[in-house]
Motif scaffolding. Structure first.
Motif, mmCIF file in Angstrom:
data_model
loop_
_atom_site.group_PDB
_atom_site.id
_atom_site.type_symbol
_atom_site.label_atom_id
_atom_site.label_comp_id
_atom_site.label_asym_id
_atom_site.label_seq_id
_atom_site.Cartn_x
_atom_site.Cartn_y
_atom_site.Cartn_z
ATOM 1 N N UNK A 20 -13.074 -1.535 6.712
ATOM 2 C CA UNK A 20 -13.336 -0.376 6.179
ATOM 3 C C UNK A 20 -12.702 -0.394 4.821
ATOM 4 N N UNK A 21 -12.486 -0.356 4.203
ATOM 5 C CA UNK A 21 -12.430 -0.557 2.918
ATOM 6 C C UNK A 21 -11.293 0.590 2.564
ATOM 7 N N UNK A 22 -10.268 0.252 1.945
ATOM 8 C CA UNK A 22 -9.087 1.023 1.714
ATOM 9 C C UNK A 22 -9.607 2.456 0.835
ATOM 10 N N UNK A 23 -8.895 3.601 1.040
ATOM 11 C CA UNK A 23 -9.131 4.747 0.189
ATOM 12 C C UNK A 23 -8.325 4.574 -0.805
ATOM 13 N N UNK A 24 -8.411 5.453 -1.983
ATOM 14 C CA UNK A 24 -7.936 5.284 -3.195
ATOM 15 C C UNK A 24 -6.374 5.585 -2.792
ATOM 16 N N UNK A 25 -5.624 5.240 -3.713
ATOM 17 C CA UNK A 25 -4.176 5.140 -3.682
ATOM 18 C C UNK A 25 -3.782 6.693 -3.767
ATOM 19 N N UNK A 26 -2.844 7.190 -2.651
ATOM 20 C CA UNK A 26 -2.256 8.638 -2.860
ATOM 21 C C UNK A 26 -1.801 9.023 -4.021
ATOM 22 N N UNK A 27 -1.699 10.592 -4.353
ATOM 23 C CA UNK A 27 -1.384 11.077 -5.448
ATOM 24 C C UNK A 27 0.073 10.481 -5.865
ATOM 25 N N UNK A 28 0.227 10.182 -7.316
ATOM 26 C CA UNK A 28 1.592 9.518 -7.534
ATOM 27 C C UNK A 28 2.461 10.984 -7.542
ATOM 28 N N UNK A 228 -2.416 2.556 6.450
ATOM 29 C CA UNK A 228 -3.048 3.056 5.374
ATOM 30 C C UNK A 228 -3.193 4.573 5.316
ATOM 31 N N UNK A 229 -3.442 5.114 6.593
ATOM 32 C CA UNK A 229 -3.522 6.438 6.585
ATOM 33 C C UNK A 229 -2.083 7.052 6.312
ATOM 34 N N UNK A 230 -0.932 6.516 6.899
ATOM 35 C CA UNK A 230 0.273 6.977 6.424
ATOM 36 C C UNK A 230 0.422 6.798 5.067
ATOM 37 N N UNK A 231 0.197 5.647 4.572
ATOM 38 C CA UNK A 231 0.417 5.517 3.262
ATOM 39 C C UNK A 231 -0.198 6.727 2.389
ATOM 40 N N UNK A 232 -1.567 6.725 2.750
ATOM 41 C CA UNK A 232 -2.261 7.822 1.937
ATOM 42 C C UNK A 232 -1.725 9.219 2.056
#
Length: 307
Positions: A20-28, A228-232
């Protein structure tokens, strides 16, 4: 139930082998960041901790001598071994929590490594080997409470050594427990969930710095499903996500590149539990580039740098 059965089979087999390919980093995050190297940021750092280098952080032990103490009457968790610096001064506390069917052996490698860089570490065993992530989160909080209490008990080996700041690291369901502690217990100021597992949970409200370390070939708690979903979703937290080669056991004793894993964890806790910006380059600066750009060491890396 099927997932738990698979998890038990995977862990039991590996533990027997070891004894799956990682999504873009979450908002700063919108909150202001401290200036790097400010005197206020580094004010709580013990003078005995020298400037870190790649070589010193990748060594098995840090600059401080350590000793251990077995908690005689664990309260709210199964067992506890405290590893602490013998030098004078007070230090942040860190709780280590194993995964499903795991024991203190799971993260035994990490306790002296952290302690020798200026942390009072309690490596815990759970009430039962099958405790779920929610229970492990409560046990992390209980261990933190007792660590603070022992640090205030005259005559105890760690009397005066715990400065009141807490962090936690945990593997698998223990990593899921770390997320519970960060979400539900405001005393915990930074966390390192390792290959974390905790189904159907929302951690978007976590605002404390969090380092997700995951395993590329994890059949139990793959990053695309959990970390990753938690991170994002955590748009107000400072974050680091690193995926390394290996299966679900990659952060455990006897698995993976402990020189690199230890360097990242020591640096992360030092940065966020001490506010010691001397460790930032190993996570955000030039000193990290050799790690980040080595595909045999790191398969994915995301962060909210600079911090």
């Amino acid at each position: 139930m099927a997932v738990l059965i698979a998890l038990a089979a995977t862990l039991t087999s590996a533990l027997l082998t070891v004894s799956v390919t990682p999504t873009a980093a979450a908002e700063r995050p919108s909150r202001s960041k401290p200036s790097v190297g400010s005197a206020t940021e580094n004010a709580a750092v013990p003078a005995a901790i020298p400037d870190p280098t790649t070589a010193s952080l990748e060594a098995t032990n840090g600059p401080l001598a350590t000793a251990t103490y077995t908690v005689p009457n664990p309260n709210g968790y199964g067992s506890g071994t405290i590893t602490y610096p013998t030098a004078g001064g007070s230090y942040p506390g860190v709780v280590l929590m194993p995964g499903y069917q795991g024991t203190q052996q799971n993260l035994q490698w990490l306790a002296p490594r952290l302690a020798s860089w200026g942390f009072v570490v309690i490596n815990v065993g759970t009430l039962t080997l099958g405790d779920d992530p929610a229970s492990r989160g409560r046990q992390i909080s209980a261990a933190g409470t007792q660590l603070l209490s022992l640090g205030s008990a005259i005559g105890n080996p760690i009397y005066g050594k715990v400065n009141g700041t807490l962090g936690a690291a945990g593997h698998s369901m223990g990593g899921g427990g770390v997320m519970v502690a960060l979400r539900d217990d405001s005393r915990f100021k930074a966390g390192v969930p390792l290959a974390p597992y905790n189904p159907s949970q929302n951690f978007s409200g976590v605002t404390d710095p969090t380092f997700f370390m995951t395993c590329q070939s994890d059949p139990v708690a793959h990053a695309n499903t959990y970390a990753l979903p938690w991170y994002n979703s955590m748009s107000r937290a400072e974050k680091l996500f690193v995926e390394v080669p290996g299966d679900h056991l990659c952060p455990m004793t006897g698995y993976g590149n402990k020189a690199k894993q230890g360097k990242w964890m020591v640096s992360f806790f030092s940065r966020w539990l001490y506010g010691d910006t001397r460790f930032s380059p190993f996570l955000c600066g030039a000193a990290r580039e050799a790690d980040k750009n080595n595909p045999s060491l790191v398969t994915r890396w995301q962060d909210t740098c600079p911090f």
